[in-house]
Design a protein around this motif. Structure first.
Motif, PDB file in Angstrom:
ATOM      1  N   PHE B  74      21.119  45.147 -49.379  1.00  0.00           N
ATOM      2  CA  PHE B  74      21.279  44.131 -48.339  1.00  0.00           C
ATOM      3  C   PHE B  74      20.806  44.657 -46.982  1.00  0.00           C
ATOM      4  N   SER B  75      21.219  45.895 -46.648  1.00  0.00           N
ATOM      5  CA  SER B  75      20.829  46.450 -45.347  1.00  0.00           C
ATOM      6  C   SER B  75      19.320  46.624 -45.255  1.00  0.00           C
ATOM      7  N   PHE B  76      18.728  47.073 -46.372  1.00  0.00           N
ATOM      8  CA  PHE B  76      17.278  47.258 -46.407  1.00  0.00           C
ATOM      9  C   PHE B  76      16.580  45.929 -46.126  1.00  0.00           C
ATOM     10  N   LEU B  77      17.018  44.870 -46.822  1.00  0.00           N
ATOM     11  CA  LEU B  77      16.388  43.564 -46.637  1.00  0.00           C
ATOM     12  C   LEU B  77      16.649  43.017 -45.235  1.00  0.00           C
ATOM     13  N   LEU B  78      17.879  43.236 -44.740  1.00  0.00           N
ATOM     14  CA  LEU B  78      18.220  42.761 -43.397  1.00  0.00           C
ATOM     15  C   LEU B  78      17.266  43.359 -42.374  1.00  0.00           C
ATOM     16  N   ASN B  79      16.991  44.661 -42.530  1.00  0.00           N
ATOM     17  CA  ASN B  79      16.070  45.296 -41.597  1.00  0.00           C
ATOM     18  C   ASN B  79      14.652  44.769 -41.780  1.00  0.00           C
ATOM     19  N   ARG B  80      14.210  44.697 -43.038  1.00  0.00           N
ATOM     20  CA  ARG B  80      12.844  44.264 -43.288  1.00  0.00           C
ATOM     21  C   ARG B  80      12.595  42.828 -42.829  1.00  0.00           C
ATOM     22  N   ILE B  81      13.584  41.944 -43.091  1.00  0.00           N
ATOM     23  CA  ILE B  81      13.360  40.518 -42.828  1.00  0.00           C
ATOM     24  C   ILE B  81      13.645  40.155 -41.381  1.00  0.00           C
ATOM     25  N   VAL B  82      14.698  40.755 -40.780  1.00  0.00           N
ATOM     26  CA  VAL B  82      15.088  40.320 -39.435  1.00  0.00           C
ATOM     27  C   VAL B  82      14.824  41.389 -38.366  1.00  0.00           C
ATOM     28  N   TYR B  83      15.475  42.546 -38.514  1.00  0.00           N
ATOM     29  CA  TYR B  83      15.458  43.498 -37.407  1.00  0.00           C
ATOM     30  C   TYR B  83      14.060  44.056 -37.125  1.00  0.00           C
ATOM     31  N   ALA B  84      13.391  44.524 -38.190  1.00  0.00           N
ATOM     32  CA  ALA B  84      12.085  45.161 -37.981  1.00  0.00           C
ATOM     33  C   ALA B  84      11.074  44.205 -37.332  1.00  0.00           C
ATOM     34  N   PRO B  85      10.967  42.953 -37.798  1.00  0.00           N
ATOM     35  CA  PRO B  85      10.030  42.055 -37.115  1.00  0.00           C
ATOM     36  C   PRO B  85      10.354  41.875 -35.631  1.00  0.00           C
ATOM     37  N   PHE B  86      11.660  41.766 -35.304  1.00  0.00           N
ATOM     38  CA  PHE B  86      12.029  41.612 -33.889  1.00  0.00           C
ATOM     39  C   PHE B  86      11.661  42.869 -33.105  1.00  0.00           C
ATOM     40  N   GLN B  87      11.900  44.043 -33.709  1.00  0.00           N
ATOM     41  CA  GLN B  87      11.572  45.288 -32.999  1.00  0.00           C
ATOM     42  C   GLN B  87      10.066  45.408 -32.792  1.00  0.00           C
ATOM     43  N   ARG B  88       9.293  45.016 -33.820  1.00  0.00           N
ATOM     44  CA  ARG B  88       7.830  45.074 -33.681  1.00  0.00           C
ATOM     45  C   ARG B  88       7.351  44.151 -32.582  1.00  0.00           C
ATOM     46  N   LYS B  89       8.085  43.049 -32.406  1.00  0.00           N
ATOM     47  CA  LYS B  89       7.700  42.059 -31.404  1.00  0.00           C
ATOM     48  C   LYS B  89       7.996  42.581 -29.994  1.00  0.00           C
ATOM     49  N   GLY B  90       8.726  43.692 -29.924  1.00  0.00           N
ATOM     50  CA  GLY B  90       9.037  44.269 -28.621  1.00  0.00           C
ATOM     51  C   GLY B  90      10.303  43.715 -27.993  1.00  0.00           C
ATOM     52  N   THR B  91      11.216  43.178 -28.816  1.00  0.00           N
ATOM     53  CA  THR B  91      12.496  42.696 -28.290  1.00  0.00           C
ATOM     54  C   THR B  91      13.279  43.887 -27.725  1.00  0.00           C
ATOM     55  N   SER B  92      13.917  43.677 -26.566  1.00  0.00           N
ATOM     56  CA  SER B  92      14.633  44.777 -25.913  1.00  0.00           C
ATOM     57  C   SER B  92      15.870  45.165 -26.716  1.00  0.00           C
ATOM     58  N   TYR B  93      16.464  46.334 -26.394  1.00  0.00           N
ATOM     59  CA  TYR B  93      17.698  46.760 -27.052  1.00  0.00           C
ATOM     60  C   TYR B  93      18.752  45.673 -26.955  1.00  0.00           C
ATOM     61  N   LEU B  94      18.832  45.065 -25.769  1.00  0.00           N
ATOM     62  CA  LEU B  94      19.843  44.029 -25.564  1.00  0.00           C
ATOM     63  C   LEU B  94      19.588  42.837 -26.456  1.00  0.00           C
ATOM     64  N   GLY B  95      18.314  42.444 -26.552  1.00  0.00           N
ATOM     65  CA  GLY B  95      17.950  41.330 -27.433  1.00  0.00           C
ATOM     66  C   GLY B  95      18.363  41.640 -28.862  1.00  0.00           C
ATOM     67  N   MET B  96      18.163  42.900 -29.285  1.00  0.00           N
ATOM     68  CA  MET B  96      18.517  43.288 -30.650  1.00  0.00           C
ATOM     69  C   MET B  96      20.027  43.209 -30.872  1.00  0.00           C
ATOM     70  N   VAL B  97      20.803  43.579 -29.841  1.00  0.00           N
ATOM     71  CA  VAL B  97      22.263  43.477 -29.969  1.00  0.00           C
ATOM     72  C   VAL B  97      22.663  42.021 -30.183  1.00  0.00           C
ATOM     73  N   ILE B  98      22.022  41.114 -29.432  1.00  0.00           N
ATOM     74  CA  ILE B  98      22.346  39.689 -29.576  1.00  0.00           C
ATOM     75  C   ILE B  98      21.948  39.201 -30.967  1.00  0.00           C
ATOM     76  N   VAL B  99      20.758  39.626 -31.438  1.00  0.00           N
ATOM     77  CA  VAL B  99      20.313  39.227 -32.774  1.00  0.00           C
ATOM     78  C   VAL B  99      21.313  39.707 -33.835  1.00  0.00           C
ATOM     79  N   SER B 100      21.758  40.977 -33.717  1.00  0.00           N
ATOM     80  CA  SER B 100      22.654  41.485 -34.760  1.00  0.00           C
ATOM     81  C   SER B 100      24.016  40.796 -34.690  1.00  0.00           C
ATOM     82  N   LEU B 101      24.437  40.424 -33.484  1.00  0.00           N
ATOM     83  CA  LEU B 101      25.713  39.698 -33.377  1.00  0.00           C
ATOM     84  C   LEU B 101      25.583  38.317 -34.019  1.00  0.00           C
TER      85      LEU B 101
END
Lengths: 318, 294
Positions: B74-101
């Motif tokens: 699940f964690s692997f897919l969560l990163n591949r599908i959601v987190y990694a694309p957002f990080q590649r897009k250059g979302t800030s640390y704060l943006g990532m915190v909001i996404v994970s929440l």
């Protein structure tokens, strides 16, 4: 019945607009991810409630236990609520805003929101615990016929909303607002030209706290009730969704977001029959939709429906 | 006095549970720069996976392995599908915190109609009681402590003695430089999500096994304790998280004995606040919380 529905809608819209404007000042303009925003609203609500309620020894109130019970006349409870919101922002800001990296600030505030709710729920003698405060007196209710009181409350809410909007617009367009934006965009650069980021953040944190406290006072005066179950931390996420959808950093965007997400969204999903699926399915799916809304907007349109205007100096060379 | 000795025994169990969870959380943060607020919900989902297996008559120890595998996948897919694309897009640390929440909120509410509001518990004997002086623990609790010790040793071995561990430490220190040295950082990050996801899933089942019953609402409580341990040790530092887990486990159990078990998370929060005021970089980290955000 219909006018009751309209009054209800207008008052909630007012409260949500006030809250979104305050959150927009903190999150949109200054870049502080205040995940405990709802706690400031709750403090305002509790303060307004205990300032306006009679002591808990009064005959009709003896089923609950709480501190205070000063029975102060209207505007004082609301003003007290606003001041309480601002006062709470001082220690919280002192811990969170001084040294921590911005993503740590966010998680610290999130944890604060969960913990504050746990403490108030478990410590019953303070604010009646999980059951919450009931029978909060509506302001100036004895001066009005119950049939027209709703209209009066709408007016009162509208005045407060207008005042808050005025303050928010003045702040955004002032030199102070400009400094906040500079700090949000590049904190080191703002510090280098002599701006104190901690003081800037503290000020807007307190201003936001005052406005949040006021919104809590307005809400509790209308629903005459306040309990831990109405200020769980996901409530803050709805407001974040509103500000992100509306447009971070843009006051009009915050107003639009408040009308689209907490008001519009709740109203639309009201028409889905709750008999579908197992109990609790529809409310759960509403939360899922809020999450999708945030992620969808951050992916496809991070600047929101009404983006923050790009401020350019007219006389700048090309 | 014997009350506190007994509480020390429970502290040993709770620090074991927290250590497994906090090491996973802090490695996610240290190596992938992601404060994954959905961590508590992944834990609780894994606990439910094990619960349904257990209900079907399968031993909880097998359920634990499946729960860990579920957490990893699940964690692997969560990163591949959601987190990694957002990080590649250059979302800030704060943006990532909001996404994970937002992910955490969605997970809790997707689970709710499936598993219901009510608390459930595993059908598993607690095993016999084992007495060590005033410390009384069940066999299950001893096994939990054993699992934690083995896991910590494995993590230590992984980080210190394997090429993958070395690559992880390099990626954590400087991802760009690591990539330039020929380390396949993308694959390292994938491995990190698989390993930390397995720790997360394992921790979820272990935590559920240790408490009498669990419910969907426990996700947030897990998260607070883990955050406290990880921040106390210095976020991103696996060894710091181990020390943090030991301290938080002891402090919360001793305070529960001295005061009230309802306030365990409040005590953990108190520690978190103290750390943030006095030593925001944590016990081990040099920069940690004070480093400038990007």
């Amino acid at each position: 019945m219909n006018s009751y529905y309209a009054i209800n809608l207008l008052i909630y819209a007012g409260v949500d607009i006030i809250a979104c404007l305050a959150l927009n000042l903190q999150f949109g303009v200054a870049g502080i991810v205040n995940f405990s925003f709802i706690v400031f609203q709750a403090v305002g609500a509790y303060t307004a409630a205990v300032l306006s309620m009679p002591p808990d020894t009064a005959p009709d109130y003896s089923f609950q236990i709480y501190v205070g019970g000063l029975q102060l006349p209207f505007p004082i409870p609301w003003i007290g609520g606003a001041i309480a919101g601002g006062l709470l922002a001082v220690p919280v800001g002192f811990v969170v805003l001084r040294k921590l990296r911005s993503d740590y600030q966010a998680i610290a505030l999130l944890v604060l929101s969960v913990i504050a709710n746990t403490v108030i729920t478990n410590a019953r003698p303070f604010l009646n615990g999980a059951a919450g405060l009931a029978l909060v007196p509506a302001p100036l209710a004895d001066l009005f016929d119950p049939a027209t009181y709703g209209y009066f409350y709408v007016g009162l809410t509208a005045i407060c909303t207008a005042l808050v909007a005025l303050v928010a617009f003045r702040i955004v367009n002032s030199p102070y607002g400009r400094t906040l934006r500079a700090m949000r965009e590049h904190e080191v650069a703002a510090t280098a030209i002599g701006k104190n980021p901690v003081a800037l953040k503290m000020t807007i944190f307190i201003v936001g706290g005052v406005i949040a406290g006021l919104s809590g006072g307005i809400l509790t005066g209308y629903i005459t009730f306040w309990a831990p179950s109405v200020w769980l931390y996901p409530e803050t996420i709805i407001l974040f969704a509103a500000v992100i959808v509306g447009g971070r950093g843009n006051n009009l965007g915050a107003v639009l977001g408040a009308l689209l997400v907490p008001v519009g969204f709740e109203e639309v999903t009201r028409f889905i029959p709750s008999s579908i699926g197992p109990p609790g399915l529809i409310p759960a799916l509403q939360w899922v939709a809020i999450g999708l809304l945030i992620i969808g907007f951050l992916w496809f349109r991070p600047e929101g429906v009404r983006p923050e205007p790009r401020r350019v100096f007219e006389g700048a060379p090309d | 006095m014997s009350l506190f000795v007994a509480a020390f025994g429970f502290g040993l169990v709770s620090m074991s549970v927290i250590a497994i969870a906090a090491v996973g959380f802090t490695m996610q943060f240290g190596i992938t720069n992601m404060i994954n607020l959905a961590y508590g919900e992944v834990m609780i989902s894994s606990a439910y996976v094990a619960y349904y297996l257990n209900k079907a008559g399968i031993s909880i120890w097998i359920g634990m392995v499946v729960g860990a595998l579920f957490g990893a996948a699940f964690s692997f897919l969560l990163n591949r599908i959601v987190y990694a694309p957002f990080q590649r897009k250059g979302t800030s640390y704060l943006g990532m915190v909001i996404v994970s929440l937002a992910i955490s909120l969605m997970m809790a509410n997707l689970l709710l109609p499936i598993v219901g509001y009510y608390s459930v518990s595993y059908q598993e004997g607690t095993g016999g009681l084992i007495r060590l002086g005033a410390i009384i623990l069940t066999t299950n609790q001893i096994l939990i402590i054993g699992i934690a010790v083995v896991v910590m040793l494995l993590i230590h071995g992984l980080l210190k003695y394997t090429r993958l561990g070395k690559a992880m430490r390099a990626t954590s220190a400087n991802p760009t430089l690591a990539r330039n040295c020929g380390i396949p950082t993308q694959r390292v990050v994938d491995a990190v999500w698989l390993i930390t996801g397995a720790l997360c899933g394992l921790a979820g089942v272990v935590a559920a096994l240790n408490s009498d019953s669990f419910a969907i609402a426990n996700g947030a409580a897990f998260l607070i304790t883990i955050l406290a341990a990880a921040v106390l040790g210095g976020a991103g530092q696996p060894y710091g998280a181990m020390i943090g887990a030991v301290l938080i486990g002891l402090i919360t159990e001793l305070s529960a004995a001295a005061w009230s078990p309802e306030y365990k998370e409040v005590v953990a929060f108190g520690v978190l606040v103290l750390v943030m005021v006095l030593r925001p970089q944590g016990l081990l980290a040099k920069r940690g919380a004070m480093a400038a955000a990007g």
